[in-house]
Enzyme design. Structure first.
Site, short mmCIF file in Angstrom:
data_model
loop_
_atom_site.label_atom_id
_atom_site.label_comp_id
_atom_site.label_asym_id
_atom_site.label_seq_id
_atom_site.Cartn_x
_atom_site.Cartn_y
_atom_site.Cartn_z
CD GLU A 20 -2.85 -1.15 2.39
OE1 GLU A 20 -3.76 -0.30 2.42
OE2 GLU A 20 -2.64 -1.98 3.29
CB SER A 148 -5.71 -1.00 -0.41
OG SER A 148 -5.35 0.11 0.39
CE1 TYR A 214 -7.12 4.42 -1.17
CE2 TYR A 214 -6.84 2.19 -1.99
CZ TYR A 214 -6.98 3.07 -0.94
OH TYR A 214 -7.00 2.61 0.34
NE ARG A 253 -13.07 2.61 5.86
CZ ARG A 253 -11.92 2.34 5.25
NH1 ARG A 253 -10.97 3.26 5.18
NH2 ARG A 253 -11.72 1.16 4.71
CG ASP A 255 -14.67 -0.99 5.56
OD1 ASP A 255 -14.97 0.21 5.73
OD2 ASP A 255 -13.57 -1.36 5.12
CD GLU A 268 -11.26 -5.22 5.41
OE1 GLU A 268 -10.21 -4.56 5.38
OE2 GLU A 268 -11.51 -6.16 4.63
CG ASN A 270 -8.07 0.95 7.55
OD1 ASN A 270 -7.10 1.39 8.16
ND2 ASN A 270 -8.09 0.85 6.24
N GLY A 274 -7.00 5.52 5.04
CA GLY A 274 -6.45 6.43 4.05
C GLY A 274 -6.87 7.87 4.27
#
Length: 309
Positions: A20, A148, A214, A253, A255, A268, A270, A274
Site C-alpha cells: 500500500e 486496500s 483510489y 474505520r 466496514d 473488517e 481499519n 487512508g
C-alpha cells in the site's frame, strides 16, 4: 485550548515498504500539508529510506502515522515507537495487530456475539468442495494481512476459488474464504468518542476494489447514507462496539455490509485509514462539519492525552 507549539516537532510517517506504499505516500502528503497550514513544526519521513535510526535522528516529539499495511499498521511500528517513548497517532500495539489480521478480528467479534460472516482459513491442500458446501457460492477470498482490497476476489465456482486462493497467496501466506453478503456496503468512521456519519458506497461494477477506491471517479459515496435515523444510530453503535472490541483508539474505520433482510454484518476494521482525496474518513468528517485540516489536528491532538509518553 491547544496551540501549535504544544505539539513540538511532529514527524509524519508515510511511504514504507508495504503493498500500500503508493496510497500511503498520498495520505502522508495530504496530512503533511494540513499540519503545515496549521502552523505546526512538521516534517515528512519515509521509514523505507532510513529506518528507525533515521526517525530518531529527526528527534520527534510525536509521530503522525500515515503508513498503511504491514510494517506500519500492524503493531510492529507501534511497538518500536513505544520502546522509543515517542507518542503516536491511532491505536496501540495490540489493536493495530488485531485490526490487520482479518481472521483474528472476526474471532474477537464472534466471541462477543457481534455479527460477522462465517469464514474459513484456506490451505494448499484444502477440500475445495467442502469450503463451498460450508460457505456457499459466491464467496470472498482474502489475504488475511492485506488492505486496500489487494488480492481479494469474489468467486462463483470451484475453479475460480482455487485460482483466487493462488492469487491471494501472492500477497500473504495466510488466506481466508468468507461467506458473501449480497447487499449494500457501508463504512463508519470513528474519531475519538465521536461516531461520524455513515457512508454508503455504490460501485457501478459492484465490487469496491483498489481501482474503485483510489482511481475511479465513478464510485459514488452517499452522504447522507440513506438509512432511517434509527438504523444509522444502530449501525454507528455496532461499529463503535466493533472498534472497541479490538481495543481501537484515536480514530479508525469499520466496514459493514447490509443484507436483503436489513441485517448489518461486520466485515473488517481499519486502524490507519487512508487520507487521500478519495478517502472515506475525510468525507465523513466534512459532512459532520470538520474540515480536513481540523480533522488532522484532532487526530494528532489525541497524542497529548493517550498516555504513551
Amino acid at each position: 485550548m491547544i496551540s501549535a507549539s504544544d505539539f513540538g516537532r511532529v514527524v509524519v510517517l508515510y511511504g514504507g515498504d508495504s503493498a500500500e506504499r503508493e496510497v500511503s505516500l498520498k495520505s502522508g502528503a495530504a496530512v503533511l500539508g494540513a499540519l503545515e497550514r496549521s502552523g505546526i513544526d512538521v516534517i515528512g519521513y519515509d521509514p523505507s529510506e532510513g529506518g528507525l535510526a533515521g526517525l530518531e535522528a529527526l528527534a520527534p516529539d510525536r509521530v503522525f502515522i500515515a503508513l498503511h499495511g504491514r510494517g506500519g499498521e500492524d503493531g510492529t511500528l507501534q511497538g518500536a515507537l513505544e520502546l522509543l517513548r515517542i507518542p503516536y497517532t491511532g491505536s496501540g500495539v495490540l489493536a493495530s495487530a488485531l485490526g490487520m489480521d482479518k481472521q483474528l478480528t472476526k474471532q474477537v467479534w464472534q466471541s462477543l456475539g457481534l455479527p460477522t460472516p462465517t469464514s474459513l482459513m484456506l490451505e494448499p491442500d484444502a477440500d475445495w468442495d467442502d469450503v463451498i458446501a460450508r460457505l456457499g457460492l459466491p464467496l470472498i477470498v482474502k489475504p488475511v494481512h492485506e488492505g486496500s482490497t489487494l488480492g481479494i476476489s469474489i468467486v462463483d465456482s470451484r475453479e475460480a476459488l482455487v485460482a483466487a486462493y493462488r492469487d491471494a497467496c501472492r500477497y500473504d501466506g495466510r488466506v481466508m474464504a468468507e461467506r458473501f453478503i449480497a447487499g449494500e456496503e457501508y463504512t463508519v468512521s470513528l474519531l475519538g468518542e465521536t461516531v461520524l456519519p455513515a457512508i454508503r458506497v455504490e460501485v457501478p461494477g459492484g465490487f469496491y476494489d483498489y481501482d474503485a477506491k483510489y482511481v475511479s471517479n465513478d464510485t459514488r459515496y452517499h452522504l447522507p447514507c440513506g438509512l432511517e435515523a434509527h438504523e444509522e444510530t444502530e449501525l454507528g453503535e455496532l461499529c463503535r462496539q466493533a472498534f472497541a472490541a479490538i481495543g481501537g483508539e484515536g480514530w479508525g474505520r469499520v466496514d459493514v455490509m447490509r443484507d436483503a433482510e436489513g441485517r448489518f454484518w461486520l466485515i473488517e476494521v481499519n486502524t490507519s485509514p487512508g487520507m487521500t482525496d478519495h478517502s472515506l474518513v475525510p468525507q465523513a468528517a466534512a459532512h459532520a462539519g470538520i474540515d480536513f485540516d481540523a480533522l488532522v489536528c484532532r487526530i494528532l491532538a489525541a497524542t497529548l492525552a493517550n498516555g504513551r509518553t
